[in-house]
Design a protein around this motif. Structure first.
Motif, PDB file in Angstrom:
ATOM      1  N   ILE A  33       0.837  -1.196   0.000  1.00 16.54           N
ATOM      2  CA  ILE A  33       0.000   0.000   0.000  1.00 16.54           C
ATOM      3  C   ILE A  33       0.875   1.251   0.000  1.00 16.54           C
ATOM      4  CG2 ILE A  33      -1.673   1.366   1.309  1.00 16.54           C
ATOM      5  CD1 ILE A  33      -3.004  -1.012   0.196  1.00 16.54           C
ATOM      6  N   LYS A  34       0.538   2.158  -0.916  1.00 19.42           N
ATOM      7  CA  LYS A  34       1.196   3.458  -0.992  1.00 19.42           C
ATOM      8  C   LYS A  34       0.123   4.539  -1.145  1.00 19.42           C
ATOM      9  CE  LYS A  34       5.139   1.389  -3.428  1.00 19.42           C
ATOM     10  NZ  LYS A  34       5.999   1.344  -2.245  1.00 19.42           N
ATOM     11  N   SER A  35       0.519   5.771  -0.901  1.00 16.79           N
ATOM     12  CA  SER A  35      -0.447   6.862  -1.071  1.00 16.79           C
ATOM     13  C   SER A  35      -0.901   6.963  -2.522  1.00 16.79           C
ATOM     14  CB  SER A  35       0.174   8.193  -0.618  1.00 16.79           C
ATOM     15  OG  SER A  35       1.345   8.489  -1.359  1.00 16.79           O
TER      16      SER A  35
ATOM     17  N   VAL B   7      -3.587   3.665  -2.753  1.00 18.36           N
ATOM     18  CA  VAL B   7      -4.489   3.323  -1.654  1.00 18.36           C
ATOM     19  C   VAL B   7      -5.956   3.464  -2.032  1.00 18.36           C
ATOM     20  CG1 VAL B   7      -4.498   5.646  -0.633  1.00 18.36           C
ATOM     21  CG2 VAL B   7      -4.878   3.630   0.824  1.00 18.36           C
ATOM     22  N   THR B   8      -6.271   4.315  -3.009  1.00 14.66           N
ATOM     23  CA  THR B   8      -7.683   4.554  -3.351  1.00 14.66           C
ATOM     24  C   THR B   8      -8.371   3.291  -3.854  1.00 14.66           C
ATOM     25  OG1 THR B   8      -7.025   5.327  -5.553  1.00 14.66           O
ATOM     26  CG2 THR B   8      -7.363   7.003  -3.857  1.00 14.66           C
TER      27      THR B   8
ATOM     28  N   LEU C   7      -9.263   0.008   7.297  1.00 14.24           N
ATOM     29  CA  LEU C   7      -8.038   0.216   8.065  1.00 14.24           C
ATOM     30  C   LEU C   7      -6.872  -0.130   7.147  1.00 14.24           C
ATOM     31  CD1 LEU C   7      -6.649   0.922  10.723  1.00 14.24           C
ATOM     32  CD2 LEU C   7      -7.009  -1.447  11.474  1.00 14.24           C
ATOM     33  N   ILE C   8      -6.034   0.854   6.877  1.00  7.57           N
ATOM     34  CA  ILE C   8      -4.986   0.728   5.872  1.00  7.57           C
ATOM     35  C   ILE C   8      -3.631   0.588   6.540  1.00  7.57           C
ATOM     36  CG2 ILE C   8      -3.915   1.826   3.876  1.00  7.57           C
ATOM     37  CD1 ILE C   8      -6.914   1.208   3.480  1.00  7.57           C
ATOM     38  N   VAL C   9      -2.950  -0.513   6.248  1.00  8.72           N
ATOM     39  CA  VAL C   9      -1.600  -0.715   6.768  1.00  8.72           C
ATOM     40  C   VAL C   9      -0.593  -0.281   5.705  1.00  8.72           C
ATOM     41  CG1 VAL C   9       0.090  -2.371   7.631  1.00  8.72           C
ATOM     42  CG2 VAL C   9      -2.333  -2.652   8.195  1.00  8.72           C
ATOM     43  N   SER C  10       0.335   0.566   6.107  1.00  2.40           N
ATOM     44  CA  SER C  10       1.403   0.981   5.197  1.00  2.40           C
ATOM     45  C   SER C  10       2.694   1.059   5.985  1.00  2.40           C
ATOM     46  CB  SER C  10       1.077   2.331   4.551  1.00  2.40           C
ATOM     47  OG  SER C  10       2.091   2.698   3.632  1.00  2.40           O
ATOM     48  N   GLY C  11       3.742   0.454   5.464  1.00  3.42           N
ATOM     49  CA  GLY C  11       5.013   0.412   6.171  1.00  3.42           C
ATOM     50  C   GLY C  11       6.054   1.323   5.574  1.00  3.42           C
ATOM     51  N   SER C  12       6.736   0.842   4.540  1.00  8.16           N
ATOM     52  CA  SER C  12       7.841   1.597   3.962  1.00  8.16           C
ATOM     53  C   SER C  12       7.393   2.932   3.381  1.00  8.16           C
ATOM     54  CB  SER C  12       8.548   0.762   2.887  1.00  8.16           C
ATOM     55  OG  SER C  12       7.639   0.335   1.889  1.00  8.16           O
ATOM     56  N   ASP C  13       6.186   3.003   2.859  1.00  3.00           N
ATOM     57  CA  ASP C  13       5.716   4.257   2.274  1.00  3.00           C
ATOM     58  C   ASP C  13       5.575   5.354   3.326  1.00  3.00           C
ATOM     59  OD1 ASP C  13       4.835   5.620  -0.144  1.00  3.00           O
ATOM     60  OD2 ASP C  13       2.852   5.717   0.799  1.00  3.00           O
ATOM     61  N   VAL C  14       5.355   4.949   4.577  1.00  4.39           N
ATOM     62  CA  VAL C  14       5.249   5.917   5.677  1.00  4.39           C
ATOM     63  C   VAL C  14       6.611   6.163   6.314  1.00  4.39           C
ATOM     64  CG1 VAL C  14       4.293   6.335   7.974  1.00  4.39           C
ATOM     65  CG2 VAL C  14       2.830   5.419   6.164  1.00  4.39           C
TER      66      VAL C  14
ATOM     67  N   TYR D 247      -2.061  10.699   3.456  1.00  4.50           N
ATOM     68  CA  TYR D 247      -3.050   9.626   3.544  1.00  4.50           C
ATOM     69  C   TYR D 247      -4.384  10.153   4.078  1.00  4.50           C
ATOM     70  CZ  TYR D 247      -0.045   5.589   2.524  1.00  4.50           C
ATOM     71  OH  TYR D 247       0.746   4.646   1.899  1.00  4.50           O
ATOM     72  N   TYR D 248      -4.325  10.929   5.140  1.00  2.00           N
ATOM     73  CA  TYR D 248      -5.573  11.409   5.744  1.00  2.00           C
ATOM     74  C   TYR D 248      -6.288  12.414   4.851  1.00  2.00           C
ATOM     75  CZ  TYR D 248      -5.229   8.686   9.951  1.00  2.00           C
ATOM     76  OH  TYR D 248      -5.208   7.614  10.828  1.00  2.00           O
ATOM     77  N   ASP D 249      -5.560  13.131   4.026  1.00  2.00           N
ATOM     78  CA  ASP D 249      -6.202  14.003   3.042  1.00  2.00           C
ATOM     79  C   ASP D 249      -6.964  13.168   2.016  1.00  2.00           C
ATOM     80  OD1 ASP D 249      -5.316  16.349   4.195  1.00  2.00           O
ATOM     81  OD2 ASP D 249      -3.556  16.542   2.891  1.00  2.00           O
ATOM     82  N   ILE D 250      -6.383  12.022   1.642  1.00  3.07           N
ATOM     83  CA  ILE D 250      -7.080  11.108   0.724  1.00  3.07           C
ATOM     84  C   ILE D 250      -8.314  10.529   1.393  1.00  3.07           C
ATOM     85  CG2 ILE D 250      -6.893   8.885  -0.492  1.00  3.07           C
ATOM     86  CD1 ILE D 250      -3.858   9.537  -0.847  1.00  3.07           C
ATOM     87  N   PHE D 251      -8.187  10.141   2.661  1.00  2.78           N
ATOM     88  CA  PHE D 251      -9.313   9.565   3.391  1.00  2.78           C
ATOM     89  C   PHE D 251     -10.513  10.510   3.441  1.00  2.78           C
ATOM     90  CE2 PHE D 251      -6.295   6.839   6.255  1.00  2.78           C
ATOM     91  CZ  PHE D 251      -5.924   6.099   5.150  1.00  2.78           C
ATOM     92  N   LYS D 252     -10.245  11.785   3.512  1.00  2.00           N
ATOM     93  CA  LYS D 252     -11.326  12.773   3.647  1.00  2.00           C
ATOM     94  C   LYS D 252     -12.229  12.825   2.417  1.00  2.00           C
ATOM     95  CE  LYS D 252      -8.705  15.756   6.783  1.00  2.00           C
ATOM     96  NZ  LYS D 252      -7.889  16.991   6.902  1.00  2.00           N
ATOM     97  N   ARG D 253     -11.770  12.270   1.322  1.00  2.00           N
ATOM     98  CA  ARG D 253     -12.570  12.270   0.079  1.00  2.00           C
ATOM     99  C   ARG D 253     -13.654  11.208   0.109  1.00  2.00           C
ATOM    100  NH1 ARG D 253      -7.436  11.760  -3.937  1.00  2.00           N
ATOM    101  NH2 ARG D 253      -6.137  13.404  -3.038  1.00  2.00           N
TER     102      ARG D 253
END
Length: 219
Positions: free
Chosen positions: A177-179, A182-183, A192-199, A212-218
């Motif tokens: 998962i990456k930004s 993720v969509t 619930l989105i797990v992201s490791g290296s991208d974060v 990520y949270y800006d994307i979630f708001k959509r």
């Protein structure tokens, strides 16, 4: 509501306290803890000792993902170290329903994880009792793998069952998962989105989490 669970596996183990301090400055509520035993998956990570050492430094929800054989033998250890959610793999135990009940008996939330080769139909009799279903969108064991698109159908099916039966489990997705992608997981039904290296490997951790949270708001 959509939430991000950064995977500690990709954090800076030389200074975990610093990374946790950065997460405190964001909207993150969860931290994903990948426990690997070198048997169920071909890698070894960390155990309850590390988790226990982190607990005093953060009030994040400890989303503990057990990639280990015979997880029923170790549930109490992960309860005592401060885990809030304990997720195990369907294939790792002979009696998954009993293990779900055991986890819940400690007042913890219980989840089951599905490998890419696992079928969501095998979970049907358990879904009513689960707090979380984790869909692995890579083969478990190593970070940095590419997202397996075929798992989107699994997420969609779990969402349909949840809506039709009015179940309460959270649909979590982990792997690749990456930004930037993720969509597609969100639109399939992941919550619930797990992201490791991208974060944790981002140039600016806080900016990446905010992205990520800006994307979630959509949604």
């Amino acid at each position: 509501m959509l939430e991000l669970a950064p995977s500690l596996l990709s954090a800076n183990f030389y200074n975990l306290k610093e990374d946790l301090s950065k997460l405190k400055k964001t909207d993150v509520k969860y931290i994903h803890l990948d426990v690997m035993d070198g048997n169920f998956v071909p890698n070894i990570s960390f155990g309850p000792g590390l988790i226990k050492s982190l607990r005093p430094y953060t009030d994040l929800i400890f989303d503990t993902h057990l990639m280990i054989e015979n997880p029923e033998k170790y549930v109490e250890d992960f309860v005592n170290c401060g885990s809030d959610i304990i997720t195990f793999h369907l294939e790792a135990t002979k009696h998954p329903h009993s293990l779900v009940q055991k986890i819940k008996s400690y007042g913890k939330k219980a989840g089951i994880s599905l490998n890419p080769s696992s079928l969501e139909q095998d979970l049907v009799y358990l879904l009513e009792d689960l707090d979380l279903v984790l869909v692995m969108s890579v083969n478990p064991g190593f970070g940095g793998q590419k997202f397996i698109d075929s798992q989107l159908n699994k997420i969609e099916n779990l969402r349909k069952i949840k809506e039709e039966k009015n179940y309460n489990y959270i649909i979590e997705v982990d792997g690749g998962i990456k930004s930037t992608n993720v969509t597609k997981a969100i639109e399939s039904g992941a919550e619930l989105i797990v992201s490791g290296s991208d974060v944790f490997k981002a140039e600016d951790l806080i900016d990446r989490v905010n992205e990520y949270y800006d994307i979630f708001k959509r949604y």
